[in-house]
Every structure is written in C-alpha cells, then in structure tokens.
Design a protein around this motif. Sequence first.
Motif, PDB file in Angstrom:
ATOM      1  N   TYR A 192       4.040   4.789 -26.015  1.00 44.45           N
ATOM      2  CA  TYR A 192       4.621   4.296 -24.871  1.00 44.45           C
ATOM      3  C   TYR A 192       4.658   2.827 -24.884  1.00 44.45           C
ATOM      4  CZ  TYR A 192       4.119   9.119 -22.880  1.00 44.45           C
ATOM      5  OH  TYR A 192       4.042  10.223 -22.848  1.00 44.45           O
TER       6      TYR A 192
ATOM      7  N   GLN B   7       2.359   0.734 -25.848  1.00 48.98           N
ATOM      8  CA  GLN B   7       1.138   0.050 -25.318  1.00 48.98           C
ATOM      9  C   GLN B   7       0.319  -0.620 -26.456  1.00 48.98           C
ATOM     10  OE1 GLN B   7       1.676   3.456 -26.003  1.00 48.98           O
ATOM     11  NE2 GLN B   7      -0.466   4.679 -25.982  1.00 48.98           N
TER      12      GLN B   7
ATOM     13  N   TYR C 233      -2.178   5.219 -21.303  1.00 50.61           N
ATOM     14  CA  TYR C 233      -1.083   4.637 -22.134  1.00 50.61           C
ATOM     15  C   TYR C 233      -0.508   3.381 -21.734  1.00 50.61           C
ATOM     16  CZ  TYR C 233      -1.235   9.666 -23.373  1.00 50.61           C
ATOM     17  OH  TYR C 233      -1.635  10.765 -23.639  1.00 50.61           O
ATOM     18  N   HIS C 234      -1.306   2.516 -20.958  1.00 51.76           N
ATOM     19  CA  HIS C 234      -0.837   1.384 -20.424  1.00 51.76           C
ATOM     20  C   HIS C 234      -1.878   0.317 -20.656  1.00 51.76           C
ATOM     21  CE1 HIS C 234      -2.849   2.163 -16.712  1.00 51.76           C
ATOM     22  NE2 HIS C 234      -2.570   0.763 -16.297  1.00 51.76           N
TER      23      HIS C 234
ATOM     24  N   ALA D 174       1.530  -6.645 -17.580  1.00 58.86           N
ATOM     25  CA  ALA D 174       1.321  -5.140 -17.588  1.00 58.86           C
ATOM     26  C   ALA D 174       2.402  -4.470 -18.730  1.00 58.86           C
ATOM     27  CB  ALA D 174       1.400  -4.378 -16.376  1.00 58.86           C
ATOM     28  N   TRP D 175       2.028  -3.941 -19.334  1.00 59.49           N
ATOM     29  CA  TRP D 175       3.106  -3.086 -20.399  1.00 59.49           C
ATOM     30  C   TRP D 175       2.534  -1.719 -20.947  1.00 59.49           C
ATOM     31  CZ3 TRP D 175      -0.636  -6.784 -21.722  1.00 59.49           C
ATOM     32  CH2 TRP D 175      -1.331  -6.488 -22.660  1.00 59.49           C
ATOM     33  N   GLY D 176       3.603  -1.091 -21.405  1.00 61.86           N
ATOM     34  CA  GLY D 176       3.169   0.376 -21.835  1.00 61.86           C
ATOM     35  C   GLY D 176       3.698   1.345 -21.040  1.00 61.86           C
ATOM     36  N   ASP D 177       3.072   2.484 -20.744  1.00 59.67           N
ATOM     37  CA  ASP D 177       3.512   3.638 -19.924  1.00 59.67           C
ATOM     38  C   ASP D 177       3.802   3.373 -18.389  1.00 59.67           C
ATOM     39  OD1 ASP D 177       4.216   6.315 -18.969  1.00 59.67           O
ATOM     40  OD2 ASP D 177       2.155   6.927 -19.159  1.00 59.67           O
ATOM     41  N   ASN D 178       5.003   3.524 -18.166  1.00 69.47           N
ATOM     42  CA  ASN D 178       5.161   3.256 -16.465  1.00 69.47           C
ATOM     43  C   ASN D 178       5.935   4.480 -15.806  1.00 69.47           C
ATOM     44  OD1 ASN D 178       5.406   1.187 -14.459  1.00 69.47           O
ATOM     45  ND2 ASN D 178       7.483   0.909 -14.963  1.00 69.47           N
TER      46      ASN D 178
ATOM     47  N   THR E 239       2.832  -0.328 -14.555  1.00 58.77           N
ATOM     48  CA  THR E 239       2.984  -1.361 -14.916  1.00 58.77           C
ATOM     49  C   THR E 239       4.191  -2.124 -14.027  1.00 58.77           C
ATOM     50  OG1 THR E 239       4.852  -0.663 -16.407  1.00 58.77           O
ATOM     51  CG2 THR E 239       2.781  -0.665 -17.326  1.00 58.77           C
TER      52      THR E 239
ATOM     53  N   ASP F 184      -3.904   6.025 -14.745  1.00 60.80           N
ATOM     54  CA  ASP F 184      -2.315   5.764 -14.824  1.00 60.80           C
ATOM     55  C   ASP F 184      -2.114   5.029 -13.465  1.00 60.80           C
ATOM     56  OD1 ASP F 184      -2.752   7.856 -12.981  1.00 60.80           O
ATOM     57  OD2 ASP F 184      -1.514   9.361 -13.997  1.00 60.80           O
TER      58      ASP F 184
ATOM     59  N   SER G 158      -3.384   0.776 -11.836  1.00 60.98           N
ATOM     60  CA  SER G 158      -3.766  -0.530 -12.247  1.00 60.98           C
ATOM     61  C   SER G 158      -4.314  -1.228 -11.036  1.00 60.98           C
ATOM     62  CB  SER G 158      -2.757  -1.356 -12.907  1.00 60.98           C
ATOM     63  OG  SER G 158      -1.974  -0.699 -14.113  1.00 60.98           O
TER      64      SER G 158
END
Length: 339
Positions: free
Chosen positions: A186, A188, A207-208, A220-224, A229, A248, A250
């Motif tokens: 993803y 990440q 995954y983020h 923030a980055w990766g799975d959204n 993110t 999942d 933040s």
Amino acid sequence: MPTPREAGRRSWRPAAVLITLAALSPLPALIQPASAAPAPATALAVAAPAVAQRAATDWATLAWGDNTYGQTTIPAAALQGASAIAAGDFHSLAVKDGAVTAWGSNLYHQTDVPATLNSHVTAVSGGYLHSLAIKNGQVIAWGSDRYDSTAVPATAQTGVDAVAAGQFFSLALKHGQVLAWGDNRYGQTQTPQETHTGITAIAAGAYHALALTDDGKVIAWGDNRKKQTDVITPVKNGTATAIAAGKDFSVAVVGGRVYAWGTAMTNQAVPTTAQSRVVAVAAGYDRIVALRDNGQAIEWKANTTALTTLPTNAATKVQAIAAGGYHSLALRGDPTPQP
C-alpha cells in the motif's frame, strides 16, 4: 515524545521517554498460518536522545487488558526500573539497564530477544509478529520476516534515533529522516519527500505510516481505504505535538487535545478528559491511550467517549504509555530530574 508546544502552565510534565506501541488482530488471526491476512499492528516511536543517557529508573511497569498470551504478566526483570516500553500485538517489551526483556506470544520468536541486546539498548518497538530495538544507533530486528520486515537495510545500521514496527513493515528515524522497509503493498514504505528531513516522530499502523515534523505538521502515507491518511483540518491547521497510528486510524495531539481520524472515526469522538492537557498518545487495534500533563493515563475505545477502567495507580505519576491491540503498558514513578 516531542517537547509539548501547547501554551499554558504545567505543574507536572513527564520526562522524555521513548514510547512504542502496537495494535493487533482479533485473537484467531494469530494462530492462523502466516499466509492468512491478519489485522494490523501499529507502533509509535519518538526521537528522544535523553533516553541514551538515562540510567535505570525507579519507575514501576504497569500493564492491563487482554492477557491471553501473558502479555500483561510482567516478568520480574521488568517490574521495576525500566526506561522504555513497547506493546506488540500479543507481546510486550521493556528496556532496563540497556537490556531488553520481552514477554507474551512467541509464535514467531518475537520475544526471543537476541543475545546481543543485553546492553546499550535505547529503544524498542513491537509489531504484529516482529520486534525492533536500537543498540548504539543500529536497528536490530527479530521475529517474523514476512515481506522482509526484519531485513534491516544498511542505512538503518548506524545513527538511528527511533523505530516503529508495523504489521509487516518497519520504520526508523535517522537524523530527522524516515527510513522504511518491508511490506509495500500500500505504499507504506515509499516515504514521501517531505519525510526526508526535519522529522521528530514516527508511527506505523497496519498498512499506513505517520511522521511529525519539527514544526508540528503531520505527514501520512500508505493505505487510505479507511481515510486514515486523510489528515483532518484541525490537525492540518494546528501544531501537532504527538502522533500515534492505530489499526486503520490515526491520532494526533494539537493544543493538548486529541484528534482521531480513519475507520469508525467519523465523529472524532474524544472524551472530555482528552480534550485538554494531553502530552502523549498511543493507539491499538480499537483503543486510544492518552497521557495528561498531570501524570494521568486515560484510555477509551475508538469512536466512543466512555473511558476504560484502568489500574488505580495509572491515575498519577505516569511517565510513558504504550498500546497493544487489546493491552496497554505504562511506566509510573517520579519524573527524572532534568539537567
């Protein structure tokens, strides 16, 4: 944790301690084969150079929540005097006198601490099925190596200040730059350009990933897929002082208030006691732990405002917090004298 930036007087402030945490999948997932798709792990790590100079403390280690795999049964070696803690999915770690102690699930040898980690360790982090530590600036990893999550790159073998273990990926903070390796399904481990300098804290979700800049910006980055993110407006427009990544979702602290976004977070529900004077946060599978500036730890389920009942002694003198999937850790004692 980053030095709190919010204005206002404080009669008490926790000492700078490395905090790590991890969230887990539902219990059945841990006993499935590695090919199964488990729910995630999270980790928070903050650059805290003061940890490297600190001798053993007289702080007590606290634990509460799920104990299916013995993750809250603190071994004698970690009951008193730890200087750092971490909560993996079903396992826990502590650093005392520079040595790592680990307990709880060992299905993938995540609590089989390498013999070399008996001195000079300054930080630990627990992921889903693997663990990380920093010794003399070098990242050492053990446990499950799925997706090469424990294959530490050469760049993370010197000068590292902090670590964060996700589900099947790992993060490190080196001189303000985020390093990443392991699972990249993803994106990440594809660190954004803006995380290559000026970073003070990192956090790894399932995954983020999150990073905190030295001027209080959350990246923030990766799975959204759960909008984890999509940094929300109050955080974008404010100056964040702490971050955490749950399964999942933040979490960030702005102006002493906790904000959360991602799955089941449409209302960013936060109890009244977490809307001011918060200096640190930790996130697990479905929970958030916060540390207030008076040494009080509080915890609640994501997207609710009902506080969890914590051990009585977690209401005062707490110096550090860590959140696993369904268990939590804390260090309690008098603040370390500041130079």
